[in-house]
Design a protein around this motif. Structure first.
Motif, PDB file in Angstrom:
ATOM      1  N   UNK A 106     -63.130 -28.096   2.385  1.00 51.94           N
ATOM      2  CA  UNK A 106     -62.438 -26.616   2.977  1.00 51.94           C
ATOM      3  C   UNK A 106     -61.200 -26.467   1.947  1.00 51.94           C
ATOM      4  N   UNK A 107     -61.195 -25.015   1.710  1.00 52.71           N
ATOM      5  CA  UNK A 107     -60.290 -24.756   0.624  1.00 52.71           C
ATOM      6  C   UNK A 107     -58.770 -24.911   1.223  1.00 52.71           C
ATOM      7  N   UNK A 108     -57.890 -25.507   0.697  1.00 53.33           N
ATOM      8  CA  UNK A 108     -56.600 -25.794   1.024  1.00 53.33           C
ATOM      9  C   UNK A 108     -56.429 -26.515   2.303  1.00 53.33           C
ATOM     10  N   UNK A 109     -57.194 -27.463   2.552  1.00 54.25           N
ATOM     11  CA  UNK A 109     -57.226 -28.139   3.716  1.00 54.25           C
ATOM     12  C   UNK A 109     -56.127 -29.451   3.866  1.00 54.25           C
ATOM     13  N   UNK A 110     -55.691 -29.600   2.725  1.00 49.76           N
ATOM     14  CA  UNK A 110     -54.678 -30.683   2.776  1.00 49.76           C
ATOM     15  C   UNK A 110     -53.425 -30.065   3.008  1.00 49.76           C
ATOM     16  N   UNK A 111     -52.954 -28.687   2.546  1.00 51.18           N
ATOM     17  CA  UNK A 111     -51.652 -28.072   3.329  1.00 51.18           C
ATOM     18  C   UNK A 111     -51.583 -27.968   4.799  1.00 51.18           C
ATOM     19  N   UNK A 112     -52.981 -27.501   5.034  1.00 52.81           N
ATOM     20  CA  UNK A 112     -53.327 -26.885   6.566  1.00 52.81           C
ATOM     21  C   UNK A 112     -53.183 -28.111   7.453  1.00 52.81           C
ATOM     22  N   UNK A 113     -53.558 -29.306   6.967  1.00 52.05           N
ATOM     23  CA  UNK A 113     -53.451 -30.265   7.770  1.00 52.05           C
ATOM     24  C   UNK A 113     -52.186 -30.859   7.730  1.00 52.05           C
ATOM     25  N   UNK A 114     -51.470 -30.705   6.649  1.00 49.22           N
ATOM     26  CA  UNK A 114     -49.719 -31.176   6.623  1.00 49.22           C
ATOM     27  C   UNK A 114     -48.961 -30.444   7.592  1.00 49.22           C
ATOM     28  N   UNK A 115     -49.322 -28.923   7.402  1.00 48.20           N
ATOM     29  CA  UNK A 115     -48.457 -27.933   8.376  1.00 48.20           C
ATOM     30  C   UNK A 115     -48.962 -28.305   9.820  1.00 48.20           C
ATOM     31  N   UNK A 116     -49.782 -28.795  10.397  1.00 49.83           N
ATOM     32  CA  UNK A 116     -50.311 -28.733  11.584  1.00 49.83           C
ATOM     33  C   UNK A 116     -50.106 -30.198  12.153  1.00 49.83           C
ATOM     34  N   UNK A 117     -50.311 -31.349  11.348  1.00 51.34           N
ATOM     35  CA  UNK A 117     -50.312 -32.665  11.754  1.00 51.34           C
ATOM     36  C   UNK A 117     -49.546 -33.473  10.508  1.00 51.34           C
ATOM     37  N   UNK A 168     -58.038 -36.578  -0.499  1.00 50.94           N
ATOM     38  CA  UNK A 168     -59.335 -36.445  -1.058  1.00 50.94           C
ATOM     39  C   UNK A 168     -59.764 -34.892  -1.155  1.00 50.94           C
ATOM     40  N   UNK A 169     -58.856 -33.956  -0.788  1.00 53.89           N
ATOM     41  CA  UNK A 169     -59.591 -32.579  -1.017  1.00 53.89           C
ATOM     42  C   UNK A 169     -58.686 -31.930  -1.773  1.00 53.89           C
ATOM     43  N   UNK A 170     -57.280 -32.059  -2.093  1.00 59.99           N
ATOM     44  CA  UNK A 170     -56.705 -31.391  -2.929  1.00 59.99           C
ATOM     45  C   UNK A 170     -55.294 -32.014  -3.313  1.00 59.99           C
ATOM     46  N   UNK A 171     -54.483 -31.412  -4.299  1.00 56.81           N
ATOM     47  CA  UNK A 171     -53.182 -31.985  -4.779  1.00 56.81           C
ATOM     48  C   UNK A 171     -52.319 -30.860  -5.000  1.00 56.81           C
ATOM     49  N   UNK A 172     -51.169 -31.193  -4.784  1.00 59.67           N
ATOM     50  CA  UNK A 172     -50.135 -29.742  -5.117  1.00 59.67           C
ATOM     51  C   UNK A 172     -48.545 -30.404  -5.330  1.00 59.67           C
ATOM     52  N   UNK A 173     -47.761 -29.327  -5.082  1.00 58.34           N
ATOM     53  CA  UNK A 173     -46.433 -29.641  -5.401  1.00 58.34           C
ATOM     54  C   UNK A 173     -45.641 -28.318  -4.507  1.00 58.34           C
ATOM     55  N   UNK A 174     -44.779 -28.937  -3.979  1.00 57.88           N
ATOM     56  CA  UNK A 174     -43.800 -27.913  -3.078  1.00 57.88           C
ATOM     57  C   UNK A 174     -42.256 -28.096  -3.891  1.00 57.88           C
ATOM     58  N   UNK A 175     -41.508 -27.140  -4.057  1.00 55.98           N
ATOM     59  CA  UNK A 175     -40.172 -27.263  -4.464  1.00 55.98           C
ATOM     60  C   UNK A 175     -39.202 -26.316  -3.522  1.00 55.98           C
ATOM     61  N   UNK A 176     -38.272 -26.812  -2.980  1.00 57.19           N
ATOM     62  CA  UNK A 176     -37.160 -25.789  -2.347  1.00 57.19           C
ATOM     63  C   UNK A 176     -36.104 -25.885  -3.074  1.00 57.19           C
ATOM     64  N   UNK A 177     -35.336 -24.559  -3.442  1.00 52.96           N
ATOM     65  CA  UNK A 177     -34.160 -24.573  -4.282  1.00 52.96           C
ATOM     66  C   UNK A 177     -33.227 -24.487  -3.547  1.00 52.96           C
ATOM     67  N   UNK A 178     -31.995 -25.099  -3.579  1.00 49.34           N
ATOM     68  CA  UNK A 178     -30.957 -24.853  -2.711  1.00 49.34           C
ATOM     69  C   UNK A 178     -29.684 -24.771  -3.912  1.00 49.34           C
ATOM     70  N   UNK A 179     -28.591 -23.955  -3.418  1.00 45.87           N
ATOM     71  CA  UNK A 179     -27.631 -23.531  -3.981  1.00 45.87           C
ATOM     72  C   UNK A 179     -26.400 -23.539  -2.906  1.00 45.87           C
ATOM     73  N   UNK A 199     -57.578 -27.112  -5.102  1.00 47.93           N
ATOM     74  CA  UNK A 199     -58.683 -27.884  -4.343  1.00 47.93           C
ATOM     75  C   UNK A 199     -59.616 -28.702  -5.367  1.00 47.93           C
ATOM     76  N   UNK A 200     -59.875 -29.625  -5.180  1.00 46.98           N
ATOM     77  CA  UNK A 200     -60.721 -30.615  -5.831  1.00 46.98           C
ATOM     78  C   UNK A 200     -62.144 -29.896  -6.112  1.00 46.98           C
ATOM     79  N   UNK A 201     -63.029 -29.366  -4.783  1.00 43.91           N
ATOM     80  CA  UNK A 201     -64.348 -29.077  -4.818  1.00 43.91           C
ATOM     81  C   UNK A 201     -64.371 -27.544  -5.319  1.00 43.91           C
ATOM     82  N   UNK A 202     -63.383 -26.843  -4.852  1.00 41.17           N
ATOM     83  CA  UNK A 202     -63.831 -25.366  -5.363  1.00 41.17           C
ATOM     84  C   UNK A 202     -63.003 -24.867  -6.644  1.00 41.17           C
ATOM     85  N   UNK A 203     -62.077 -26.052  -6.737  1.00 46.44           N
ATOM     86  CA  UNK A 203     -60.991 -25.549  -8.045  1.00 46.44           C
ATOM     87  C   UNK A 203     -60.443 -24.329  -7.872  1.00 46.44           C
ATOM     88  N   UNK A 204     -60.058 -23.863  -6.601  1.00 40.96           N
ATOM     89  CA  UNK A 204     -59.350 -22.750  -6.590  1.00 40.96           C
ATOM     90  C   UNK A 204     -57.910 -23.060  -6.319  1.00 40.96           C
TER      91      UNK A 204
END
Length: 194
Positions: free
Chosen positions: A1-12, A111-122, A139-144
């Motif tokens: 499922x596209x972006x399953x990782x982030x959705x899962x992280x945002x929920x649980x 197993x579904x995706x990888x990524x990076x989040x950056x928050x910039x603070x001044x 995403x690994x499967x769909x490469x989107x």
């Protein structure tokens, strides 16, 4: 499922990072290379496993790097700590003549995706201010790819290559004390992956 990782992280936050309490520590001067601002120290620590978040605390001082006392800033939900890669949650500094930007970085993967989040603070006008937010995910499967880069200070966002203006926000809305891992989505800055 596209972006399953982030959705899962945002929920649980079911799989918190298994590491020592202190994840990262940096110090510098908010005035950048000119040293014309407050000196500061920032710590990123792991919250208890059931919370699945990282905590950012910061101390300011006029006469050198602060080493103790109560922090001037304490946000226990600045970032998710679920699914982070080894050493993937840290603080970095971007210093220049115009000032210093503190970056809260979270690199994640499953197993579904990888990524990076950056928050910039001044530190601007006596406020710890979120000036930027960046999320890049693939995403690994769909490469989107999903890419959202928000310049909150100048009121623009680039989503998958398309630039648009953000609705006007008052200065207090950028206060980092109210910023959480879900703020970019709940505030309509970036569309939720899905």
């Amino acid at each position: 499922m596209q972006f399953a990782l982030l959705s899962a992280c945002l929920t649980v936050c079911a799989m918190p990072l298994q590491a020592q309490d202190l994840l990262s520590e940096v110090s510098g001067n908010w005035g950048g290379t000119t040293n014309s601002g407050f000196y500061f120290r920032a710590e990123l620590t792991q919250m208890p496993p059931e919370q699945g978040t990282a905590r950012l605390r910061m101390w300011n001082a006029l006469d050198g790097i602060p080493r103790g006392g109560d922090p001037q800033f304490d946000n226990p939900r600045i970032a998710l700590s679920a699914y982070t890669v080894d050493n993937g949650q840290r603080l970095e500094l971007q210093e220049g003549a115009e000032g210093t930007t503190l970056q809260v970085i979270t690199e994640f993967a499953d197993e579904a995706a990888e990524g990076r989040v950056t928050v910039d603070i001044q530190y601007l006008d006596n406020q710890f201010t979120v000036v930027g937010y960046h999320l890049h995910d693939i995403g690994y499967e769909d490469n989107i790819a999903y890419a959202c880069d928000a310049d909150l200070w100048n009121g623009t966002v680039t989503f998958n290559g398309t630039v648009s203006d953000l609705p006007p926000r008052d200065f207090e809305a950028l206060n980092a004390s109210g910023w959480t891992y879900d703020a970019a989505f709940s505030r309509g800055i970036c569309p939720r992956p899905g």
